[in-house]
Scaffold this active site. Sequence first.
Site, PDB file in Angstrom:
ATOM      1  N   ASP A 181       0.841  -1.234  -0.086  1.00 17.27           N
ATOM      2  CA  ASP A 181       0.088  -0.059   0.115  1.00 17.27           C
ATOM      3  C   ASP A 181       1.103   1.192  -0.122  1.00 17.27           C
ATOM      4  O   ASP A 181       2.093   1.153   0.248  1.00 17.27           O
ATOM      5  CB  ASP A 181      -0.953   0.057   1.061  1.00 17.27           C
ATOM      6  CG  ASP A 181      -2.096   0.966   1.024  1.00 17.27           C
ATOM      7  OD1 ASP A 181      -3.224   0.571   1.661  1.00 17.27           O
ATOM      8  OD2 ASP A 181      -2.245   1.650  -0.054  1.00 17.27           O
TER       9      ASP A 181
HETATM   10  C1  GLC Z   1      -4.495   4.279  -0.121  1.00 19.42           C
HETATM   11  C2  GLC Z   1      -5.161   3.224   0.263  1.00 19.42           C
HETATM   12  C3  GLC Z   1      -5.508   2.214  -0.848  1.00 19.42           C
HETATM   13  C4  GLC Z   1      -5.461   2.679  -2.096  1.00 19.42           C
HETATM   14  C5  GLC Z   1      -4.052   3.109  -2.228  1.00 19.42           C
HETATM   15  C6  GLC Z   1      -3.598   3.757  -3.869  1.00 19.42           C
HETATM   16  O1  GLC Z   1      -3.554   4.761   0.692  1.00 19.42           O
HETATM   17  O2  GLC Z   1      -4.984   2.440   1.424  1.00 19.42           O
HETATM   18  O3  GLC Z   1      -6.738   1.423  -0.452  1.00 19.42           O
HETATM   19  O4  GLC Z   1      -5.690   1.684  -2.932  1.00 19.42           O
HETATM   20  O5  GLC Z   1      -3.566   4.134  -1.274  1.00 19.42           O
HETATM   21  O6  GLC Z   1      -4.512   4.860  -3.956  1.00 19.42           O
END
Ligand code: GLC
Length: 735
Positions: free
Chosen positions: A262
């Site tokens: 993430d």
């Molecule tokens: C964010 C979220 C995740 C998302 C990612 C990319 O922090 O936790 O769900 O897909 O970043 O945007």
Amino acid sequence: MNDQQLFSLLSDMSLEEKVMQLVQLPGGAYDPTAFQTGISEETIPQRVRQLAGSTLSIDGADKLRDLQTRYMAAHPHHIPLLFMLDVVHGHKTVFPCPLGQGATFDPALVEEGASVQAAEAAADGIHVTFSPMCDLSRDARWGRVMESTGEDVLLNSRMAAAMVKGYQGERVDDGRHVASCIKHFAAYGGAEAGRDYQNVELSEHTLREKYLPAYRAAIDAGAMLVMSSFNTWNGIPASAHPQLMKEILRAEFGFDGVLISDYGAVREMVPHSYAEDDADAARKSMAATLDIDMCGACYSGHLEELVRSGKVPEQALDEAVMRVLRLKNDLGLFEDPFRGVSAERLEALRSDPAVRASARKTVAESLVLLENKNEALPLRGRRIAFIGPYAENADIHSSWAISLGDTSGTVTVRKAAEEAFAGTGTEVRFAAGCTLLDQGTHVNVSIYSDPDWEEKNRRLADEAAEAAEWADTVVLCLGEHRGQTGESTSRVSLTLPEVQTDLLRRLAGTKKRIVTLVFCGRPLELKEAAALSDALMVCWLPGSEGGHGILDVLTGRTAPSGKLPMSFPRAVGQEPLHYDQYPTGRPRPDDRYDAFTSRYLDCENSALYPFGYGLTYGEVRFSPVTLSGGTLAPDGVLTASADVTLTGPMPAEQTVQLYLRDVTGSRVRPVRELKDFRRILLKPGETRTVSFEITEPMLRFWTAENRWASEPGRFRLWIGPDSASGSEAGFTLIG
Ligand code: GLC
């Protein structure tokens, strides 16, 4: 390309090129207008921009076509850049938030919706969506429950698989589908105290029985990527967790696709106190087979040196790079990096009546009717006043509707009401009634403050009173602000804004018929709203066709059929709240007040509205359960049946639910577990026999011997309308 060609490409790449395939840059590195879904402070060297393997949060067919052309021309091996984006519940046509989609209990409809969303995203140049979120969600204080399909293992598993199939289709390289990146592995929904990014303390058996099945179902449905979660599990950050990633995800689940962190989760191992520095974080993540460092600069800044120094085997690097190259190849990008990209096709999709109809039907099926006293619904009356901050509000999407752009295409309650009642002789009026928020409320990244707040609410209150005085029926449209739900929006209270509750109290005092709609991304405390309203319906964050779907149900064009995907509490103090609790050694039924039992002094144990609950128009009755036998052999099948009868004004769909309870086990067993569900359509007066097959695999759990198995013994079962009622029967599994 075939694998041999990919391997020869890999062998021809420099060490630097290989490392950079594992780097995902924020969209801002290529496009200053890219969406921000996290914070990246570091400056990005031009060389990293030139070689990074992927980016996120940019959309636009022409923009991405141009970017891809320039990027590939400058890349030494002309390897295409991957474009990823959070298409969480729609791209340009926004569907109900996932928690609302869970409320449909209709995986086929959700799969159709995901396919529509994928077609729009692919036309807009997107290759991968960061969806579905498969995180079991039991704590309504956690703002991201909005992105989940709720608290139940089976519902989450079926919904996750449906979304993956919808996004990816039969051929993910057909230019009308996108690869699905499921998230957040693992158990992100178990964050301590419902606070986002917090530690997750779970026994392995709870992790396996409750939290892992939906990810597994999504992987078995073919998900091509998995995203690691921010949280630790039992003290180790997921992104570098050897057991989670190598033993369970790769070896046990057999997942050989791309594992991406993430946003910044690799770098965050330092503040997590799990890594000395970025290099240490990179090394530990690679050891856990984490392929892509999303927006973290750990891989881009240290992986090349880690390989040169032997701290990371080049073999491990090559395996990771091959997984990324295979993903690009499976998407057909080596043959056609612009597959399906077309601004014209996106426009055609956006105006396609079938696309809007799919969203509209999903809205209607997502709505959960909680109260309908004296058949206040379907709406009747000649003068209907739609009052409240959501009566005309077009902002009825979640904060993940990042590609929507403007809300001019969103159907509000007002727009749909004016359409629905035009020419019918029923008059409609509209009044905001109050501001959506109390002064000083924190939403998303700001604090709501309006210098005219007092004066504005006085004026709005007067307008509401006048409209209510005129009307014979009031439809009160209340709810959370969309900035109060989603990422990093945990709350310690689950109440509606005070200013809205005041409005409700005033209107209840008019003795008019009150139909209250609640727009929300999480379970809220609705005890007072239920007491003061004649009808109460949860509308979630319904998206582009919100008004149409809501008026379809309010007018009786379609009967409500939604069922709660999460328990709604009596008080926030009950959280985390879920129906499949363990009985404890001192169970306490609600109707007794015994001391020395598992209870609260100041609240019932049960939910105000339980998982699986939802009314329709008319009454649904269940006959006693009949069983094809009293014992089940390990290779046998038992059939459990019940007659379901609808008495009411119109046809209605009903989700019939099968729950089981294992009376005794080598580990304690929940009071109920959903083991099957089925939507049926009933005509008024119709009785339908609904049968479920019960087999031994349904009875398996993570036993005290730490393996999936069933154990002979007594079982109870229910067939009914929700997790707190239904007709009961029993059988014995024999050894
Ligand atoms: C964010 C979220 C995740 C998302 C990612 C990319 O922090 O936790 O769900 O897909 O970043 O945007």
